[in-house]
Design an enzyme around this catalytic site. Structure first.
Site, PDB file in Angstrom:
ATOM      1  N   GLU A  23     -13.352 -13.011  -5.696  1.00 31.96           N
ATOM      2  CA  GLU A  23     -12.031 -12.607  -6.177  1.00 31.96           C
ATOM      3  C   GLU A  23     -10.905 -12.989  -5.220  1.00 31.96           C
ATOM      4  O   GLU A  23      -9.726 -12.835  -5.556  1.00 31.96           O
ATOM      5  CB  GLU A  23     -12.000 -11.092  -6.466  1.00 31.96           C
ATOM      6  CG  GLU A  23     -12.424 -10.209  -5.329  1.00 31.96           C
ATOM      7  CD  GLU A  23     -13.925  -9.921  -5.298  1.00 31.96           C
ATOM      8  OE1 GLU A  23     -14.299  -8.818  -4.885  1.00 31.96           O
ATOM      9  OE2 GLU A  23     -14.727 -10.808  -5.664  1.00 31.96           O
ATOM     10  N   CYS A  41      -8.112  -2.275   4.244  1.00 35.78           N
ATOM     11  CA  CYS A  41      -7.934  -3.391   5.185  1.00 35.78           C
ATOM     12  C   CYS A  41      -9.231  -3.866   5.799  1.00 35.78           C
ATOM     13  O   CYS A  41      -9.319  -4.979   6.287  1.00 35.78           O
ATOM     14  CB  CYS A  41      -7.025  -2.974   6.335  1.00 35.78           C
ATOM     15  SG  CYS A  41      -5.436  -2.440   5.793  1.00 35.78           S
ATOM     16  N   LYS A  60     -15.173 -10.181   7.956  1.00 34.99           N
ATOM     17  CA  LYS A  60     -14.174 -11.088   7.390  1.00 34.99           C
ATOM     18  C   LYS A  60     -14.834 -12.356   6.868  1.00 34.99           C
ATOM     19  O   LYS A  60     -14.332 -12.998   5.955  1.00 34.99           O
ATOM     20  CB  LYS A  60     -13.121 -11.449   8.444  1.00 34.99           C
ATOM     21  CG  LYS A  60     -12.213 -10.298   8.828  1.00 34.99           C
ATOM     22  CD  LYS A  60     -11.139 -10.023   7.795  1.00 34.99           C
ATOM     23  CE  LYS A  60     -10.351  -8.765   8.146  1.00 34.99           C
ATOM     24  NZ  LYS A  60      -9.594  -8.255   6.990  1.00 34.99           N
ATOM     25  N   CYS A 103     -10.496  -2.071  14.770  1.00 33.10           N
ATOM     26  CA  CYS A 103     -10.718  -3.504  15.019  1.00 33.10           C
ATOM     27  C   CYS A 103     -10.847  -3.847  16.506  1.00 33.10           C
ATOM     28  O   CYS A 103     -11.480  -4.832  16.856  1.00 33.10           O
ATOM     29  CB  CYS A 103      -9.583  -4.309  14.435  1.00 33.10           C
ATOM     30  SG  CYS A 103      -9.159  -3.818  12.763  1.00 33.10           S
ATOM     31  N   GLU A 160       0.828  -1.201   0.000  1.00 29.67           N
ATOM     32  CA  GLU A 160       0.000   0.000   0.000  1.00 29.67           C
ATOM     33  C   GLU A 160       0.864   1.254   0.000  1.00 29.67           C
ATOM     34  O   GLU A 160       0.537   2.254  -0.641  1.00 29.67           O
ATOM     35  CB  GLU A 160      -0.925  -0.021   1.231  1.00 29.67           C
ATOM     36  CG  GLU A 160      -2.130   0.878   1.107  1.00 29.67           C
ATOM     37  CD  GLU A 160      -3.194   0.508   2.140  1.00 29.67           C
ATOM     38  OE1 GLU A 160      -4.020  -0.370   1.840  1.00 29.67           O
ATOM     39  OE2 GLU A 160      -3.180   1.073   3.244  1.00 29.67           O
ATOM     40  N   GLU A 182       2.024   1.714  -3.448  1.00 19.35           N
ATOM     41  CA  GLU A 182       0.895   2.204  -4.246  1.00 19.35           C
ATOM     42  C   GLU A 182       0.684   3.698  -3.994  1.00 19.35           C
ATOM     43  O   GLU A 182       0.472   4.478  -4.926  1.00 19.35           O
ATOM     44  CB  GLU A 182      -0.370   1.416  -3.857  1.00 19.35           C
ATOM     45  CG  GLU A 182      -1.570   1.705  -4.732  1.00 19.35           C
ATOM     46  CD  GLU A 182      -2.792   0.879  -4.308  1.00 19.35           C
ATOM     47  OE1 GLU A 182      -2.773   0.268  -3.213  1.00 19.35           O
ATOM     48  OE2 GLU A 182      -3.763   0.852  -5.073  1.00 19.35           O
ATOM     49  N   SER A 184      -7.353   1.466  -2.299  1.00 16.70           N
ATOM     50  CA  SER A 184      -6.122   0.731  -2.553  1.00 16.70           C
ATOM     51  C   SER A 184      -6.507  -0.633  -3.108  1.00 16.70           C
ATOM     52  O   SER A 184      -7.463  -1.258  -2.639  1.00 16.70           O
ATOM     53  CB  SER A 184      -5.355   0.569  -1.246  1.00 16.70           C
ATOM     54  OG  SER A 184      -4.389  -0.448  -1.390  1.00 16.70           O
ATOM     55  N   GLU A 221     -15.768 -11.397   3.579  1.00 16.68           N
ATOM     56  CA  GLU A 221     -14.584 -11.194   2.734  1.00 16.68           C
ATOM     57  C   GLU A 221     -13.995 -12.510   2.221  1.00 16.68           C
ATOM     58  O   GLU A 221     -13.661 -12.622   1.044  1.00 16.68           O
ATOM     59  CB  GLU A 221     -13.512 -10.422   3.517  1.00 16.68           C
ATOM     60  CG  GLU A 221     -12.288 -10.077   2.690  1.00 16.68           C
ATOM     61  CD  GLU A 221     -11.202  -9.363   3.498  1.00 16.68           C
ATOM     62  OE1 GLU A 221     -11.004  -9.706   4.676  1.00 16.68           O
ATOM     63  OE2 GLU A 221     -10.549  -8.473   2.937  1.00 16.68           O
TER      64      GLU A 221
END
Lengths: 585, 164
Positions: free
Chosen positions: A367, A300, A359, A505, A280, A283, A320, A362
């Protein structure tokens, strides 16, 4: 500040004007029980558990909403009041599906605690369980309205903290129930899967989808090599499940417990977080110096990603393209680790322990795989991990403190540890970006302006000859504020960190549940984050780019620089615009 | 009474959409705009299906869940269109005593819809009303402008055939 004087249970109290009885009582060290009340977002006087007697008043007052006045006399603990509260709780119990023996919240249920404290007879009234048919199960969480007490704390968290408001009270009177519009399943509604509703639910009406059976199955299969990775904030919160005070880092016991559960490798997702910073950070430098799309926004937090895809698809190009640390961890396990260990990646099961319910969404995104291999096979929350430890009969408190992660993927920088708190990803990125851009070591590693639990933080930093404008938001309602200010042209940032959960988190939807009685009086986000920042402060390895594993993997396995070649193939992803509604208008 | 979602496909017109957009524009910056917008939307469409609620949610910047919560809270809002032949069964005291519940039950069974619902072909909708002031004819029900009184459930069911 103007104050008023009043008496509570005969004790003189001076309270700020506009305080409620509940707040004034706390000043007199008197605790009034509550159920629906949630500080800042849900003071609605609905449940009637906090009723008090006010001298001269016609009826009992709900302490959470009743303002204090000069000379007022309040009684919080009379026989009449105790009887009223008891009856109220018994009435709530009469429509509650009482499977308390096996309920996931048993022992940690706010309704159970009240019922016990008030000596309630749970069978006083004939049981009429409401709407037992409304059980909404998806990959992330379970809504079970037969255990709902209609406190509306979830509705408030969804609306005010997250700015999403996908659940609300439908119908009226006895028919009232909490659900998305048109009673559609949550999976069809514009839910971001953050799980903040779970963290505030007083009962078992909202809970994560339990995936521990999949982990047990993998652990019991001798043909599988099962590895686990834990997120930064898990080590700082798992202790709460076993009686440790908030903010106690139990990394040693945690890794020991994972090993005793039978995992073949116990690794640190923080190590993957250092890879995230490399990718990142690169990037950002590329976009910043070569005129790419700015502001760059961190990726994230899968709750935030889903929020962006649903509510702000115009910012998808700002995201990102880095996978989250969890997904990077999985991708590197299935490739780098499998190759090093000589294991067929098909026999490798990668489990993560996360502070997060999103998560679970996710890991199922189509993908999130590389060359046909899913990055992550199962993810469980901190709560589910604690459940497994108990089921396995592991005496957590007696475990050694000096066990550590397996070194092959278990060394991480302090920068990675602070990923678990709002501002942490930004600070970690800045440490690396600044040193890479200037080529000189930073004099001061602490970026204090982006620390702390404010919902929106801003700062401007000098990086070499450049000026970098950053913003940090946590809680998607705050993300909305930042994005709107960027959209309107009012604000200009180069780099934005967004985490879906308020405080990051550490206060994630998969973390140990904290009763409102504590949440209303302690800043859970700050207390928990302390464990991460103090760990970082005590380390010598505090920058992602100095992590020796990072160097080893890029040099000897990926054979490329961050953001290039195989690193890009394994560690980056794409996003999809999503519709908020099940029908087009 | 639980409100049931409509089974009739939405066929709002462009004109209706333009009218609704004007209503939303009028109330957009007004505190508490949702109620008047819903009332006027129901005037325009006759009911408040999901398509209309989405337009209102987007227009006022509130969530669909909040719109739906208000719609299902108030008895004045309907999720179903009125049928071509709206049936109202009087549940006033006199009619109730004379057995209007049995008529209501019979019609519900016959049409396969609940109170507040509409048949999938859009022909009949069914409501239970308060006293309509025709107590001398109890039990009374109306279909459109036609009034029927002093009928047994069997006879009431037979009346429906006239409209099919």
């Amino acid at each position: 500040m103007d104050t008023v004087k009043l008496k509570i249970n005969g004790i003189e109290v001076e309270a700020p004007q506009g305080s409620t009885i509940l707040e004034a009582a706390r000043l007199a060290h008197i605790d009034i029980p509550t159920l629906c009340y949630l500080k800042d977002i849900n003071a609605i006087g609905a449940c009637r558990v906090c009723v008090c007697e006010v001298k001269g008043a016609r009826s009992y007052a709900a302490a959470c909403v009743y303002p204090v006045t000069e000379g007022m006399e309040v009684f919080t603990n009379t026989p009449k009041i105790r009887a009223a509260r008891k009856k109220t709780i018994e009435l709530i119990l009469s429509t509650h599906r009482r499977e308390c023996l096996s309920c996931v919240r048993s022992g940690n249920c706010e309704l159970q605690k009240l019922a016990q404290e008030y000596g309630c007879d749970e069978h006083r009234y004939e049981t009429t369980i409401k709407t037992p048919d409304i059980v909404d199960v998806n990959d992330v969480l379970i809504r079970d309205n037969s255990k709902c007490v209609l406190c509306r704390r979830c509705v408030a968290a969804c609306k005010y903290n997250q700015g999403v408001a996908v659940i609300g009270a439908n119908e009226r009177g006895y028919e009232t129930h909490i659900a998305p519009a048109f009673d559609m399943p949550l999976a069809q509604a514009a839910c971001i899967s953050c799980g903040q509703c779970i963290t505030v639910c007083p009962t078992g009406a909202l809970r994560e989808r339990d995936d521990t059976d999949k982990v047990w199955k993998a652990l019991g299969d001798p043909t599988k090599h099962v590895v686990v990775g834990t997120a930064p904030s898990v080590r700082a919160q798992i202790g709460e499940e076993f009686g440790y005070p908030m903010g106690t880092n139990t990394e040693g016991k945690m890794t020991a417990a994972l090993r005793r559960l039978g995992f073949d490798g116990v690794f640190d997702v923080d190590t993957a977080a250092d890879f995230t910073i490399m990718e990142e950070g690169t990037e950002f430098i590329n976009r910043f110096t070569k005129g790419g799309k700015l502001p760059l926004i961190t990726s994230c937090s899968p709750g935030w990603i889903k929020y962006c895809e649903l509510y702000y698809p115009e910012f998808i190009d700002n995201l990102s393209t880095c996978k989250s640390p969890q997904q990077m961890f999985g991708a590197l396990m299935k490739t780098y680790y499998a190759e090093k260990k000589g294991i067929d990646p098909k026999d490798l099961v990668v489990v993560t322990v996360m502070p997060c319910t999103a998560k679970k969404f996710e890991v199922k995104r189509p993908e999130m795989e590389v060359d046909g291999l899913r990055d992550i096979d199962v993810t469980i929350t901190t709560r589910e991990f604690a459940r497994m430890v108990r089921q396995a009969g592991i005496m957590f408190q007696n475990l050694p403190d000096d066990e550590t992660f397996d070194p092959m993927f278990g060394i991480a920088s302090g920068a990675a540890h602070i990923f678990g708190a709002t501002g942490g990803v930004m600070e970690a990125a800045l440490r690396t970006v600044a040193e890479v851009v200037t080529g000189k070591p930073l004099e001061k590693l602490d970026f204090d302006d982006v620390r702390g639990t404010s919902g929106v933080k801003e700062a401007v930093y000098k990086v070499g000859d450049h000026t970098v404008r950053v913003a940090v938001a946590s809680g998607t309602a705050n993300a909305k504020k930042v994005l709107e200010s960027v959209k309107s042209g009012e604000k200009h940032y180069d780099f934005i960190e967004i985490m879906a959960c308020p405080g990051g988190c550490v206060n994630g939807g998969g973390q140990p549940q904290v009763h409102a009685s504590i949440r209303n009086n302690v800043d859970v986000r700050a207390e928990r984050a302390k464990a991460l920042y103090s760990e970082d402060a005590g380390m010598t390895l505090r920058k992602s780019h100095e992590n020796p594993i990072v160097a080893e993997v890029y040099d000897n396995y990926l054979h490329c620089k961050p953001g290039e070649g195989r690193a890009h193939h394994l560690l980056h992803t794409t996003y999809t615009k999503r519709s908020k509604y099940p029908v087009s208008k | 009474m639980a409100k049931k979602k409509t089974v009739v496909p939405f066929n709002g017109t462009k004109e209706q959409e333009v009218q609704l957009a004007a209503v939303i524009e009028k109330y957009k910056d007004v505190q508490g705009a949702l109620m008047p917008v819903l009332q006027e939307a129901q005037q325009i469409y006759g009911y408040l299906p999901i398509e209309v609620q989405i337009m209102i949610a987007e227009g006022l910047g509130v969530s669909l869940s909040e719109v739906y919560g208000v719609v299902t809270f108030y008895a004045q809002f309907s999720l179903n269109p009125k049928g071509q032949y709206p049936i109202s069964v009087c549940m006033g005291t006199a009619c109730y005593v004379k057995g209007s519940q049995a008529i209501l039950d019979r019609i519900q069974r016959k049409l396969g819809i609940e109170v507040g619902g509409v048949t999938p072909d859009g022909r009949f909708s069914l409501d239970a009303t308060r006293c309509i002031g025709a107590c001398g004819l109890a039990p009374v029900f109306t279909i459109g402008d036609d009034v029927y009184g002093k009928l047994t459930p069997e006879e009431a069911e037979a009346v429906l055939a006239k409209y099919e």
